[in-house]
Enzyme design. Sequence first.
Site, PDB file in Angstrom:
ATOM      1  N   HIS A  65       0.718  -1.235  -0.109  1.00 21.82           N
ATOM      2  CA  HIS A  65       0.006   0.045   0.079  1.00 21.82           C
ATOM      3  C   HIS A  65       1.042   1.206   0.058  1.00 21.82           C
ATOM      4  O   HIS A  65       0.289   2.296   0.346  1.00 21.82           O
ATOM      5  CB  HIS A  65      -0.879  -0.115   1.387  1.00 21.82           C
ATOM      6  CG  HIS A  65      -1.971  -1.078   1.388  1.00 21.82           C
ATOM      7  ND1 HIS A  65      -2.502  -1.628   2.326  1.00 21.82           N
ATOM      8  CD2 HIS A  65      -2.703  -1.610   0.186  1.00 21.82           C
ATOM      9  CE1 HIS A  65      -3.174  -2.640   1.768  1.00 21.82           C
ATOM     10  NE2 HIS A  65      -3.468  -2.412   0.725  1.00 21.82           N
ATOM     11  N   HIS A  66       2.236   1.318  -0.424  1.00 21.92           N
ATOM     12  CA  HIS A  66       2.962   2.294  -0.413  1.00 21.92           C
ATOM     13  C   HIS A  66       2.425   3.284  -1.318  1.00 21.92           C
ATOM     14  O   HIS A  66       2.743   4.599  -1.167  1.00 21.92           O
ATOM     15  CB  HIS A  66       4.458   2.062  -0.564  1.00 21.92           C
ATOM     16  CG  HIS A  66       4.814   1.603  -2.032  1.00 21.92           C
ATOM     17  ND1 HIS A  66       4.533   0.611  -2.574  1.00 21.92           N
ATOM     18  CD2 HIS A  66       5.813   2.302  -2.888  1.00 21.92           C
ATOM     19  CE1 HIS A  66       4.655   0.468  -3.783  1.00 21.92           C
ATOM     20  NE2 HIS A  66       5.562   1.500  -4.080  1.00 21.92           N
ATOM     21  N   LYS A  71      -2.479  -2.355  -7.912  1.00 23.18           N
ATOM     22  CA  LYS A  71      -3.024  -3.029  -9.073  1.00 23.18           C
ATOM     23  C   LYS A  71      -2.570  -4.348  -9.399  1.00 23.18           C
ATOM     24  O   LYS A  71      -1.199  -4.658  -9.431  1.00 23.18           O
ATOM     25  CB  LYS A  71      -2.526  -1.915 -10.264  1.00 23.18           C
ATOM     26  CG  LYS A  71      -2.808  -2.173 -11.475  1.00 23.18           C
ATOM     27  CD  LYS A  71      -3.456  -1.249 -12.254  1.00 23.18           C
ATOM     28  CE  LYS A  71      -4.317  -1.373 -13.490  1.00 23.18           C
ATOM     29  NZ  LYS A  71      -5.342  -2.482 -13.434  1.00 23.18           N
ATOM     30  N   LYS A 107      -3.022  -8.698  -6.847  1.00 20.68           N
ATOM     31  CA  LYS A 107      -3.236  -9.905  -7.595  1.00 20.68           C
ATOM     32  C   LYS A 107      -4.272 -10.702  -7.049  1.00 20.68           C
ATOM     33  O   LYS A 107      -4.606 -10.628  -5.915  1.00 20.68           O
ATOM     34  CB  LYS A 107      -1.888 -10.898  -7.702  1.00 20.68           C
ATOM     35  CG  LYS A 107      -2.088 -11.833  -9.024  1.00 20.68           C
ATOM     36  CD  LYS A 107      -1.572 -10.731 -10.005  1.00 20.68           C
ATOM     37  CE  LYS A 107      -1.532 -11.441 -11.399  1.00 20.68           C
ATOM     38  NZ  LYS A 107      -0.641 -10.611 -12.204  1.00 20.68           N
TER      39      LYS A 107
HETATM   40  P1  NAD Z   1      -4.131 -16.425 -20.957  1.00 16.63           P
HETATM   41  O1  NAD Z   1      -4.914 -17.565 -20.493  1.00 16.63           O
HETATM   42  O2  NAD Z   1      -4.598 -15.377 -22.213  1.00 16.63           O
HETATM   43  O3  NAD Z   1      -3.108 -17.643 -21.932  1.00 16.63           O
HETATM   44  C1  NAD Z   1      -2.290 -18.607 -21.321  1.00 16.63           C
HETATM   45  C2  NAD Z   1      -2.042 -19.854 -22.266  1.00 16.63           C
HETATM   46  O4  NAD Z   1      -1.048 -20.849 -21.907  1.00 16.63           O
HETATM   47  C3  NAD Z   1      -3.304 -20.420 -22.609  1.00 16.63           C
HETATM   48  O5  NAD Z   1      -3.644 -20.660 -24.090  1.00 16.63           O
HETATM   49  C4  NAD Z   1      -3.178 -21.843 -22.029  1.00 16.63           C
HETATM   50  O6  NAD Z   1      -3.837 -22.824 -22.867  1.00 16.63           O
HETATM   51  C5  NAD Z   1      -1.533 -22.051 -21.989  1.00 16.63           C
HETATM   52  N1  NAD Z   1      -1.132 -23.106 -21.244  1.00 16.63           N
HETATM   53  C6  NAD Z   1      -1.429 -23.162 -20.065  1.00 16.63           C
HETATM   54  N2  NAD Z   1      -0.719 -24.107 -19.605  1.00 16.63           N
HETATM   55  C7  NAD Z   1       0.272 -24.479 -20.436  1.00 16.63           C
HETATM   56  C8  NAD Z   1       1.358 -25.547 -20.518  1.00 16.63           C
HETATM   57  N3  NAD Z   1       1.663 -26.112 -19.659  1.00 16.63           N
HETATM   58  N4  NAD Z   1       2.287 -25.518 -21.530  1.00 16.63           N
HETATM   59  C9  NAD Z   1       1.863 -24.663 -22.739  1.00 16.63           C
HETATM   60  N5  NAD Z   1       0.644 -23.723 -22.812  1.00 16.63           N
HETATM   61  C10 NAD Z   1      -0.018 -23.711 -21.589  1.00 16.63           C
HETATM   62  O7  NAD Z   1      -2.893 -16.006 -20.133  1.00 16.63           O
HETATM   63  P2  NAD Z   1      -1.900 -14.839 -20.387  1.00 16.63           P
HETATM   64  O8  NAD Z   1      -2.943 -13.494 -19.844  1.00 16.63           O
HETATM   65  O9  NAD Z   1      -1.606 -14.648 -21.650  1.00 16.63           O
HETATM   66  O10 NAD Z   1      -1.045 -15.113 -19.201  1.00 16.63           O
HETATM   67  C11 NAD Z   1       0.298 -15.756 -19.423  1.00 16.63           C
HETATM   68  C12 NAD Z   1       1.256 -15.491 -18.446  1.00 16.63           C
HETATM   69  O11 NAD Z   1       1.551 -13.957 -18.473  1.00 16.63           O
HETATM   70  C13 NAD Z   1       0.892 -15.591 -16.926  1.00 16.63           C
HETATM   71  O12 NAD Z   1       2.054 -15.854 -16.340  1.00 16.63           O
HETATM   72  C14 NAD Z   1       0.494 -13.985 -16.567  1.00 16.63           C
HETATM   73  O13 NAD Z   1       0.474 -13.727 -15.180  1.00 16.63           O
HETATM   74  C15 NAD Z   1       1.378 -13.378 -17.184  1.00 16.63           C
HETATM   75  N6  NAD Z   1       0.970 -11.795 -17.579  1.00 16.63           N
HETATM   76  C16 NAD Z   1      -0.236 -11.454 -18.199  1.00 16.63           C
HETATM   77  C17 NAD Z   1      -0.567 -10.346 -18.504  1.00 16.63           C
HETATM   78  C18 NAD Z   1      -1.624  -9.952 -19.076  1.00 16.63           C
HETATM   79  O14 NAD Z   1      -1.795  -8.647 -19.602  1.00 16.63           O
HETATM   80  N7  NAD Z   1      -2.536 -10.813 -19.709  1.00 16.63           N
HETATM   81  C19 NAD Z   1       0.210  -9.117 -18.022  1.00 16.63           C
HETATM   82  C20 NAD Z   1       1.358  -9.609 -17.270  1.00 16.63           C
HETATM   83  C21 NAD Z   1       1.850 -10.954 -17.087  1.00 16.63           C
END
Ligand code: NAD
Length: 472
Positions: A65-66, A71, A107
């Site tokens: 909360h700093h 977000k 988160k």
């Molecule tokens: P998403 O749900 O859109 O896509 C994730 C994909 O990974 C899916 O298509 C899923 O089927 C696939 N998947 C799951 N397990 C798998 C495996 N073992 N092998 C291969 N593919 C696999 O999710 P996303 O939003 O793209 O998020 C992906 C990562 O990015 C997460 O770690 C998330 O925390 C990080 N992230 C997302 C955002 C964002 O804006 N969406 C921002 C920062 C970080």
Amino acid sequence: MTTQRGRFFTSVSRSVEAAARHLNIEAGLLEQIQCCNAVYRMRFPVEREDGTIEVVEAYRAEHSHHRLPVKGGIRFAPTVSQDEVIALAALMTYKCAIVGVPFGGAKGGVRVDPFARSPRFLERMTRRYTTELVKKNFIGPSIDVPAPDYGTGEREMAWICDTYDVLCPNGMNNHACVTGKPLSLHGIPGRREATGLGVYLGIREAVAEAEDMEPLGLKPGLEGKRIIVQGLGNVGYYAARYLQQEGGAVIVGIAEREGGLFDPNGLDVEAVFRLRKESGNLLKLEVGEKIARSEELLERDCDLLVPAALENQITAENAPRIRAKIVAEAANGPVDWEGQEILRQRGVFIIPDLYLNAGGVTVSYFEWLKNLSHVSFDRMTSRWQEESARRLVETIEGLAGKSVEAVMRRKLIKGPKEVELVHAALAETMTTAYRRLRGLQREKDLPDLRTAGFVYALGQVALTYRDMGIFP
Ligand code: NAD
């Protein structure tokens, strides 16, 4: 502290502690920065498709909360746990500091397999989850602003925004309670692709450094680099698409849950994405070599490996077999602490998550600002800039005694569209942050970019706490 620590949070904490050794932060302040300020763990009933009731487990963690609001995304996955959301919330705090987004980290997670549930179930569940957050003051434009993450997207953000609006009527700034919304519901152009585009921009910065590529036996630049991407979701798809279309890289492998495809001559990302959407299974496609166990693809020969699915994909178990020269962490925490140590010893270059996937929160920040100002970024300036550029072009034409060619004239005087402003600001953010981290790594002789990222972020958060007068 120890009670909060599971495997993922321990991994993040070890990185924080390693970075803190390069800084002069007193123990109490470090503990305050590291610990998770608040966690709301909830259980609530949701009606299943067959009319029976399922009790769903969910969380929202506010790490720091700093700065307010806090977000961070909301994840729907069967693996969600308290440890996971706390670790991800902590990463958000450091990520925001690295890209100069003035928020604390948070988160959320709901323990459910979104790929196995009907849209109606997911809607009921998302609305109920939002109600829980409202009841406990864990959501609001000035308190805590969620966004998409694994298993969620624009649809879920629209449900959250609508539920919040119903429960908190007449709030002038209600649309700023969540980001990653559809464009028609007060989203911002550029948010959908922001994380993947940021991943591409970050990789482009990293591979441009000839000095860093030389020890890896690689030429600087993206052109022709052989890349394997794990996860063709929001982050992985856009990252792969930009790497191929803008960077000229060759996507030799794509891994999904059901298996992977490998082709040393390159896969067409757009086509694979479209065909998988149609058939629902990568292995049904008649392209490349089919690999039944998607983990196997991580170990194939390539220049860059881009894990873009979930955490703990590279561990002590498989790190010795990773053949990529660069691991670009598009997902959060895809390489655990032990895996990282092995990769480091083997000379693998890691572009760390807390920098590389910060494009999402950067553009979420722009969306939040837009929602608070109730006007799009181009509306007040676009026409004025066009008029101003037109006058300049006409003056130059007058002085030169000849006209600028029509196509060039249009380019010169065209005012910016909102998406162009967003992409430009994102590019500036990713480039500046990379140079800052690389500069810091060299200046302080830090072992890697991850340590540099944590050193910079810890310094920023510590400064805020000290300026509050709480710590000396
Ligand atoms: P998403 O749900 O859109 O896509 C994730 C994909 O990974 C899916 O298509 C899923 O089927 C696939 N998947 C799951 N397990 C798998 C495996 N073992 N092998 C291969 N593919 C696999 O999710 P996303 O939003 O793209 O998020 C992906 C990562 O990015 C997460 O770690 C998330 O925390 C990080 N992230 C997302 C955002 C964002 O804006 N969406 C921002 C920062 C970080």
